[in-house]
Design a protein around this motif. Structure first.
Motif, PDB file in Angstrom:
ATOM      1  N   VAL A 179      -6.586   6.167   4.534  1.00 29.40           N
ATOM      2  CA  VAL A 179      -7.031   7.205   3.604  1.00 29.40           C
ATOM      3  C   VAL A 179      -5.820   8.011   3.118  1.00 29.40           C
ATOM      4  CG1 VAL A 179      -8.699   9.037   3.181  1.00 29.40           C
ATOM      5  CG2 VAL A 179      -9.230   7.255   4.842  1.00 29.40           C
ATOM      6  N   ALA A 180      -5.399   8.975   3.923  1.00 32.89           N
ATOM      7  CA  ALA A 180      -4.326   9.859   3.454  1.00 32.89           C
ATOM      8  C   ALA A 180      -3.054   9.082   3.117  1.00 32.89           C
ATOM      9  CB  ALA A 180      -4.042  10.913   4.522  1.00 32.89           C
ATOM     10  N   LEU A 181      -2.652   8.184   4.031  1.00 31.44           N
ATOM     11  CA  LEU A 181      -1.384   7.475   3.825  1.00 31.44           C
ATOM     12  C   LEU A 181      -1.457   6.506   2.654  1.00 31.44           C
ATOM     13  CD1 LEU A 181       1.483   6.848   4.859  1.00 31.44           C
ATOM     14  CD2 LEU A 181       0.476   5.090   6.310  1.00 31.44           C
ATOM     15  N   LEU A 182      -2.510   5.713   2.629  1.00 25.58           N
ATOM     16  CA  LEU A 182      -2.640   4.718   1.551  1.00 25.58           C
ATOM     17  C   LEU A 182      -2.727   5.390   0.197  1.00 25.58           C
ATOM     18  CD1 LEU A 182      -2.979   1.734   0.809  1.00 25.58           C
ATOM     19  CD2 LEU A 182      -5.430   1.993   1.119  1.00 25.58           C
ATOM     20  N   GLU A 183      -3.502   6.462   0.150  1.00 24.89           N
ATOM     21  CA  GLU A 183      -3.656   7.159  -1.129  1.00 24.89           C
ATOM     22  C   GLU A 183      -2.307   7.655  -1.649  1.00 24.89           C
ATOM     23  OE1 GLU A 183      -6.598  10.221  -0.646  1.00 24.89           O
ATOM     24  OE2 GLU A 183      -8.261   8.796  -0.560  1.00 24.89           O
ATOM     25  N   LYS A 184      -1.439   7.996  -0.731  1.00 29.73           N
ATOM     26  CA  LYS A 184      -0.113   8.464  -1.169  1.00 29.73           C
ATOM     27  C   LYS A 184       0.803   7.305  -1.551  1.00 29.73           C
ATOM     28  CE  LYS A 184       3.944  11.004   0.460  1.00 29.73           C
ATOM     29  NZ  LYS A 184       4.107  12.122  -0.470  1.00 29.73           N
ATOM     30  N   MET A 185       0.789   6.282  -0.681  1.00 30.83           N
ATOM     31  CA  MET A 185       1.722   5.173  -0.896  1.00 30.83           C
ATOM     32  C   MET A 185       1.451   4.383  -2.154  1.00 30.83           C
ATOM     33  SD  MET A 185       1.959   3.539   2.852  1.00 30.83           S
ATOM     34  CE  MET A 185       3.039   2.210   2.349  1.00 30.83           C
ATOM     35  N   ILE A 186       0.212   4.357  -2.543  1.00 28.74           N
ATOM     36  CA  ILE A 186      -0.193   3.417  -3.588  1.00 28.74           C
ATOM     37  C   ILE A 186       0.207   3.894  -4.986  1.00 28.74           C
ATOM     38  CG2 ILE A 186      -2.498   4.200  -4.210  1.00 28.74           C
ATOM     39  CD1 ILE A 186      -3.432   1.332  -3.349  1.00 28.74           C
ATOM     40  N   ILE A 187       0.521   5.166  -5.111  1.00 31.89           N
ATOM     41  CA  ILE A 187       0.890   5.701  -6.422  1.00 31.89           C
ATOM     42  C   ILE A 187       2.131   4.967  -6.939  1.00 31.89           C
ATOM     43  CG2 ILE A 187       1.505   7.817  -7.697  1.00 31.89           C
ATOM     44  CD1 ILE A 187      -1.277   7.917  -6.431  1.00 31.89           C
ATOM     45  N   ASN A 188       2.075   4.597  -8.187  1.00 26.82           N
ATOM     46  CA  ASN A 188       3.157   3.889  -8.877  1.00 26.82           C
ATOM     47  C   ASN A 188       3.303   2.428  -8.465  1.00 26.82           C
ATOM     48  OD1 ASN A 188       4.935   6.914  -8.612  1.00 26.82           O
ATOM     49  ND2 ASN A 188       4.034   6.132 -10.480  1.00 26.82           N
ATOM     50  N   THR A 189       2.351   1.939  -7.707  1.00 28.85           N
ATOM     51  CA  THR A 189       2.404   0.523  -7.348  1.00 28.85           C
ATOM     52  C   THR A 189       1.804  -0.296  -8.484  1.00 28.85           C
ATOM     53  OG1 THR A 189       1.991   1.209  -5.105  1.00 28.85           O
ATOM     54  CG2 THR A 189       1.744  -1.118  -5.563  1.00 28.85           C
ATOM     55  N   ASN A 190       2.287  -1.500  -8.609  1.00 25.82           N
ATOM     56  CA  ASN A 190       1.695  -2.430  -9.552  1.00 25.82           C
ATOM     57  C   ASN A 190       0.351  -2.899  -8.988  1.00 25.82           C
ATOM     58  OD1 ASN A 190       1.138  -5.120 -10.796  1.00 25.82           O
ATOM     59  ND2 ASN A 190       3.019  -4.577 -11.892  1.00 25.82           N
ATOM     60  N   VAL A 233      -1.487  -4.106  -4.836  1.00 27.21           N
ATOM     61  CA  VAL A 233      -2.352  -3.194  -4.089  1.00 27.21           C
ATOM     62  C   VAL A 233      -2.915  -3.870  -2.832  1.00 27.21           C
ATOM     63  CG1 VAL A 233      -4.544  -1.960  -4.151  1.00 27.21           C
ATOM     64  CG2 VAL A 233      -2.935  -1.723  -6.028  1.00 27.21           C
ATOM     65  N   ALA A 234      -3.425  -5.090  -3.023  1.00 27.70           N
ATOM     66  CA  ALA A 234      -4.031  -5.770  -1.865  1.00 27.70           C
ATOM     67  C   ALA A 234      -2.999  -5.988  -0.778  1.00 27.70           C
ATOM     68  CB  ALA A 234      -4.640  -7.095  -2.303  1.00 27.70           C
ATOM     69  N   GLY A 235      -1.824  -6.450  -1.172  1.00 21.52           N
ATOM     70  CA  GLY A 235      -0.768  -6.702  -0.188  1.00 21.52           C
ATOM     71  C   GLY A 235      -0.359  -5.446   0.544  1.00 21.52           C
ATOM     72  N   LEU A 236      -0.293  -4.373  -0.174  1.00 24.93           N
ATOM     73  CA  LEU A 236       0.096  -3.095   0.426  1.00 24.93           C
ATOM     74  C   LEU A 236      -0.955  -2.639   1.442  1.00 24.93           C
ATOM     75  CD1 LEU A 236       2.005  -0.641   0.389  1.00 24.93           C
ATOM     76  CD2 LEU A 236       0.544   0.331  -1.370  1.00 24.93           C
ATOM     77  N   MET A 237      -2.202  -2.779   1.000  1.00 19.66           N
ATOM     78  CA  MET A 237      -3.301  -2.340   1.856  1.00 19.66           C
ATOM     79  C   MET A 237      -3.325  -3.145   3.145  1.00 19.66           C
ATOM     80  SD  MET A 237      -6.970  -1.878   0.289  1.00 19.66           S
ATOM     81  CE  MET A 237      -8.164  -2.844   1.034  1.00 19.66           C
ATOM     82  N   VAL A 238      -3.194  -4.463   3.022  1.00 17.34           N
ATOM     83  CA  VAL A 238      -3.238  -5.308   4.213  1.00 17.34           C
ATOM     84  C   VAL A 238      -2.027  -5.013   5.104  1.00 17.34           C
ATOM     85  CG1 VAL A 238      -3.318  -7.664   5.081  1.00 17.34           C
ATOM     86  CG2 VAL A 238      -4.553  -7.068   3.014  1.00 17.34           C
ATOM     87  N   SER A 239      -0.907  -4.628   4.481  1.00 19.70           N
ATOM     88  CA  SER A 239       0.284  -4.385   5.287  1.00 19.70           C
ATOM     89  C   SER A 239       0.120  -3.159   6.187  1.00 19.70           C
ATOM     90  CB  SER A 239       1.508  -4.212   4.401  1.00 19.70           C
ATOM     91  OG  SER A 239       1.631  -2.868   3.994  1.00 19.70           O
TER      92      SER A 239
END
Lengths: 598, 396, 175
Positions: B365-376, B380-386
């Protein structure tokens, strides 16, 4: 970017030639040996205690009646039905099963279009996996979801107890009682077997939760003599206890005693809320202050009746006082129970034998109803040659005289004929007296029944032997040898069977095997008979008797003479708990009868 | 630090400027933005959750995590069940890691009730926890490579996971939900020949891990997409409550097995696997090494555990087990970080309150919502699974 | 652990210290001082990691218990800070500025227990339950069994018997 990173992934191609690992036919794949698949139940072993249903967090189990399985003592006749729409295959039902009848097979594939077939009664509805050995069973060893071993009862050492009449069973401490009560699975199978149908799981729960008042109230709902029953009840309930199937049954009797022991006499009325019972103006006479008479008196008093008990001896309690030795049931405990009943306004007229000091007909006139619980007091004789000798006694007479504080004849060598609890009582009492008098024990108890079918409680036999009495069962007495008017001993022959194929008393002997027990005193303890001389002929004519001369009563212990209710040992038993149940039932019957009459 | 940090579109002229709070003011009526839902149908291998993305072009401008698709209310259900009846349901909180739930629940209860678990049962618990870690990583590794378009790894790793599940089936009687770590102990000793069959499984896994190393980790495509991507700054670890491999990849050696030793871990010889680059590649690599560490630990456990012993301590009758009043927190290192059960007992037969602390609660939640900004959006899926997130432990 | 508690005591009032185990203690603090104590613990005492924030409903005392479980990753010790707040109009000062994940916890607590955290970002947005109109479901007075009976229908044809009752019916119906 390295060239290696571009080429390396192509090594995946080597798997093209690998043998596929897919299971070609998933339906024939077998589950592991411990797999938790569909249920199996050995319905012959299962007793329908419903513990599986209790533990199931999914409510997947229903206890349902099954055709062909009879409801009887120790078996509810119900069997678990599993709804696989809810089952989560945790197998806790298997682990908690009191009889180890339930298990899971390792079968897990079953396809059907009809959802309802996935609800069935294992063991009753036949399935392919019923004979499958593999699957989940309760893990072994040392894996129990509740304690299987009984908390041992502390007792006086045989050396401490074989000289005195001090109570030998010490009773549970709070910690021990709570630990023992914790073992109960609350199935309630025991309730049906208890003649008084006591609320056993409920009072055990009260012990567990340290709620003595609640437990005490529960006891008095069905049993007004808990101190007495807590010590000497025949505890039929323990023989059907579900926990006893794979472990020791609950110590139901000792837990009852524990509750009663915790309450002081002066708190009884307060806890039971029996102050200020309104008198309804009706009078009941009760003949005999044994368990049935006291029980009837208690419940009648609670209903507002004015109750008067006529007692032949100078103390109340009947066989409980005059038949059971003090080391099993101390007199102060009898008094504790009886004094409470007296505090409810029940009167006792001592030293009054009905039929001699006052007639039954008089009672009929003076009272609205009469309850007779006169018990079995007449000793039965073997009638073998020599049994009329003056040093041949009846056990009941000796036990009574011991209670009355009379000096009885105690010889150096004694033989007791009989294998019931009364025989054990007199054996052990005489052993104590021999110890006091001669400093040694020489008493032998011999019974017709072999050891495995002796009617006495197992612990009585064990404890007799601990106290150095000899128990030598399986012999039928043939004659008493007398020389110079002195008893020399008892001749016996081997008894091969006691009951015939139809279960009737019909002993068979092997005359070639004989034995001689040396003795200078013999005690007969082969049963007692009733004495109903006090019921005059005109009253008897109104009553019904069966071919063996026993009084016939209805469900409420009402005899053919409508005002006369009869219960206790002369109807059912002989034991205390039947007497209590009869008295309670008769009290309800009397109330019903008088209400209908009015 | 990274040799090469992942870079976003250099030309920012098309993108809105950040406001004083460092956030972007999104004006949906401008028609520049698009709302895109990632999920809830398994957006990766994470289970049912969804990301509500606001994208501009192919770049994520804003993200909100939505859960609630598989809320079963376990914490509430447990309040209405006797302790023993909670035992079959706790494992169902997290599909891939049932054993950590079982362990935390049992150990919290044992601590409150003052029950000492027998030596043998402790070894068996350690074993199933490591087996569980193994199969969970195997499931994850397929998801990670799948999210970047490589399906083959998933086929291998799910096969390998099934081999571990076969061993679970032998030992515990169940494949996915094991219901093995009963409060007070465990429900069975090792079956005959188990060690040998497990060793065969471990050898197969090691062999395939070599292949996975070649095909996934030494892969230009995977490296291109993961190196420098999804950076977690070490300073975020405490700020966001990051634990497990996600923290270890950032160079913070957080591992409950070492920090708060439980069961038989103090008797096992291992080092915490730490990385430093804190990107998707590093996290994947940490997990790969952790997986191999589990293989090693299982061998160590087999070498050190006794052959026989009691599997269960004596407990009160489970049908009316009253746990003494009190509260405690029991934790274990799962594949994603710190797993824990906070248990409050009011002294009755039913738990007063049980709170399940899953690492994904913070990660997804908190971390993903922050990290995902400016991602292509392709990443997104790869980031989330990571981040190795599981929604079931967010909503329980 | 004891010296930490002693140090808090010099500045704040704490009651009911429970040492659950060597590395885990619980303290009860007042609602007013709670956030200040937690900030102190985080910034001065090294409790940098928030393990969890949750609530328990003590309906019989008309109180909610909030537990902030803090962890000191260097010392490897945990401290549970308990705050009892009134169930009526339950509200607590927000701690979202201390850790990033707190806003999520507070959102969940608002939804599941109905405890308000004014100024916590997105606290009023539904988290797990969409369109929930009943009382917050993690409150003790929400009856899950009743809810499921009202909402779902049981499968027909199921009926069970209590062994003791059934035996009475069969063996001694008139007694």
């Amino acid at each position: 970017m390295k060239l290696k990173d571009i080429l390396s992934p192509f090594t995946a191609w080597k798997h093209v030639v690998r043998e596929p690992v897919t299971i070609k036919d998933p339906f024939s794949r077998e589950g592991a040996d411990r797999y938790r698949g569909f249920h199996k139940n050995d319905i012959e072993t299962c007793i329908g205690c419903g513990t599986c249903e209790d533990i199931c967090q999914n409510a997947a189990i229903d206890m349902v009646p099954v055709e062909g399985i009879e409801t009887k003592d120790g078996d509810s006749g119900l069997r678990p039905q599993i709804d696989y729409g809810r089952c989560c295959w945790c197998a806790l039902c298997v682990d908690v099963c009191t009889t180890n009848s339930l298990s899971l097979s390792n079968h897990f594939t079953w396809v059907d279009e009809d959802a309802d077939v996935f609800r069935f009664i294992p063991g009753v509805d036949k399935k392919d996996w019923d004979n499958e050995e593999r699957g989940w069973k309760k893990p072994e060893p040392n894996y129990e979801l509740y304690e299987k071993e009984r908390v041992p009862m502390r007792e006086l050492h045989p050396e401490e107890r074989d000289k005195s009449f001090i109570e030998m069973v010490k009773g549970y401490s709070k910690e021990e009682a709570e630990r023992e009560a914790d073992r109960c699975v609350e199935c309630g199978i025991c309730i049906a077997t208890c003649p008084a149908h006591m609320g056993i799981p409920e009072y055990i729960k009260a012990v567990r939760e340290d709620n003595i008042e609640e437990g005490f109230k529960k006891l008095y709902e069905t049993n007004p003599l808990p101190e007495i029953c807590g010590r000497i009840c025949t505890h039929k309930c323990e023989t059907v206890c579900s926990v006893g199937h794979t472990g020791d049954p609950l110590s139901i009797r000792w837990l009852k005693r524990y509750i009663a022991d915790q309450v002081e006499s002066e708190d009884y009325k307060n806890i039971l809320g029996t102050d200020g019972i309104e008198n309804n103006g009706k009078k009941i006479a009760i003949i005999g202050s044994g368990p049935s008479g006291l029980s009837a008196a208690h419940y009648l008093a609670l209903m507002g009746y004015q109750v008067k008990i006529f007692e032949a001896f100078d103390k109340a309690g009947g066989m409980m006082r005059y038949g059971i030795p003090e080391y099993r049931l101390p007199y102060d405990q009898i008094d504790k129970d009886i004094n409470y009943i007296l505090s409810l306004g029940v009167e006792i007229q001592y030293n009054t034998k009905v039929g001699k000091d006052v007639s039954l007909a008089d009672l009929e006139k003076e009272y609205d109803a009469v309850f007779a619980g006169t018990g079995l007091h007449l000793g039965r004789s073997t009638r073998i040659p020599g049994s009329d000798h003056e040093n041949v006694y009846f056990a009941t007479d000796l036990l009574r005289e011991i209670t009355q504080g009379k000096e009885i004849h105690v010889a150096e060598k004694i033989v007791v004929i009989g294998g019931g609890n009364v025989a054990m009582d007199i054996t052990r009492s005489l052993a104590r007296l021999q110890n006091q008098k001669y400093g040694k024990v020489d008493v032998t108890a011999t019974s017709l029944e072999s050891e495995d079918i002796m009617p006495a409680d197992r612990e009585e036999i064990v404890e007799s032997r601990e106290e150095k009495a000899i128990v030598d069962p399986g012999w039928g007495p043939t004659s008493i040898e007398i020389e110079n008017n002195k008893i020399k001993g008892l001749h016996v022959q081997k008894c091969t069977s006691v009951f015939d194929e139809e279960g009737r008393f019909n002993p068979k002997f092997d005359e070639s095997q004989t034995k001689f027990f040396e003795a200078d005193m013999i005690v007969e303890s082969i049963g007692q008979g009733m004495d109903i001389e006090y019921i005059s002929k005109d009253i008897r004519e109104q009553m019904e008797f069966d071919p063996r001369g026993r009084i016939i009563v209805d469900d409420y212990f009402q005899s053919g003479a409508k005002w006369l209710f009869v219960g206790g040992d002369i109807i059912q038993g002989p034991d205390v708990i039947h007497g209590i149940a009869n008295g309670h039932r008769a009290a309800i019957g009397i109330d019903k009868y008088l209400n209908e009459k009015a | 630090m990274n040799k090469k940090r992942f870079t976003i579109n250099e030309d920012r002229s098309l993108f809105p400027e950040k406001n004083a709070e460092g956030k972007i003011d999104i004006d949906l009526s401008s028609h520049k933005y698009l709302k895109l839902w990632q999920g809830p149908q398994h957006p990766g291998i994470t289970g049912n959750m969804s990301l509500e993305l606001t994208v501009l072009g192919d770049e994520v401008m804003d993200c909100e995590t939505h859960v609630g698709y598989l809320h079963r209310g376990f914490e509430k259900l447990m309040e209405r069940r006797k302790y023993i009846q909670c035992f079959p349901i706790v494992c169902r909180v997290a599909v891939p890691e049932p054993d950590f739930n079982e362990y935390c629940f049992a150990s919290a209860m044992e601590e409150l009730a003052g029950i000492e678990v027998p030596e043998m049962a402790q070894w068996l618990r350690t074993l199933v926890l490591e087996m569980s870690r193994l199969q969970s990583y195997l499931m994850w590794i397929g998801g990670q490579s799948g999210a970047f378009g490589s399906g083959i790894i998933g086929q291998w790793s799910i096969y390998l996971r099934d081999l571990v599940l076969d061993r679970f089936e032998e030992l515990t009687g169940g494949r996915v939900y094991h219901m093995y770590q009963l409060p007070g102990g465990v429900r069975g000793l090792l079956p005959d020949g188990f060690k040998q069959r497990m060793e065969e499984t471990l050898l197969t896994i090691e062999k395939f891990m070599d292949d996975i190393d070649k095909v996934m980790f030494n892969n230009a495509v995977f490296k291109k997409r993961s190196v420098g991507m999804g950076y977690i700054d070490p300073s975020w670890v405490n700020k966001f409550g990051i634990t497990g491999p996600n923290a270890r990849a950032a160079g913070i050696p957080l591992d409950v097995r070492k920090d708060y030793p439980y069961l038989k871990y103090p008797e096992l010889d291992f080092d915490v696997v730490v990385g430093k680059d804190s990107d998707i590649y590093t996290r994947a690599d940490i997990r790969r090494k952790d997986l191999l560490l589990s293989v090693d630990l299982i061998r160590q456990i087999f070498a050190k555990m006794p052959e026989k012993g009691d599997i269960k301590a004596k407990t009160p009758n489970v049908l009316h087990w009253k746990v003494p009043k009190g509260e405690t927190y029991s934790r274990a290192e799962c594949t994603r970080g710190e797993y824990g059960y906070y248990m409050v007992s009011d002294g009755t037969e039913y738990p007063r309150r049980i709170n399940v602390r899953g690492p994904s609660y913070t990660h997804a939640v908190a971390l993903l919502e922050k990290m995902i900004i400016n991602t292509n959006i392709a990443d997104v899926a790869g980031l989330m699974v990571s981040l190795h997130t599981y929604p079931p432990e967010i909503e329980r | 652990m004891k010296d930490i508690i002693d140090r808090i005591k010099t500045k704040y009032t704490i009651s009911e210290v429970v040492e659950q185990r060597k590395n885990l203690s619980f303290v009860t603090v007042s609602k007013e001082q709670a956030i200040s104590i937690i900030t102190f613990l985080r910034d001065i005492e090294g409790f940098k990691h928030l393990v969890l924030l949750t609530a328990a409903d003590w309906i019989e005392n008309d109180k909610f218990q909030l537990t902030y479980l803090l962890n000191n990753p260097t010392e490897k010790i945990d401290l549970g800070v308990r705050v009892f707040i009134s169930r009526e109009n339950a509200s607590m000062e927000s701690a979202h500025h201390l850790w990033e994940q707190v806003a999520t916890y507070q959102r969940e607590l608002k939804e599941m227990f109905g405890i308000d955290f004014p100024d916590s970002p997105g606290v009023d947005k539904p988290f797990i339950l969409e369109g929930w109109e009943d009382i917050p479901p993690y409150r003790r007075d929400f009856d899950t069994k009743q809810y499921s009976e009202d909402t779902y229908f049981p499968r027909p044809g199921r009926e069970s018997n209590d062994p003791a009752e059934y035996m009475k019916k069969k063996l001694y119906p008139n007694e």
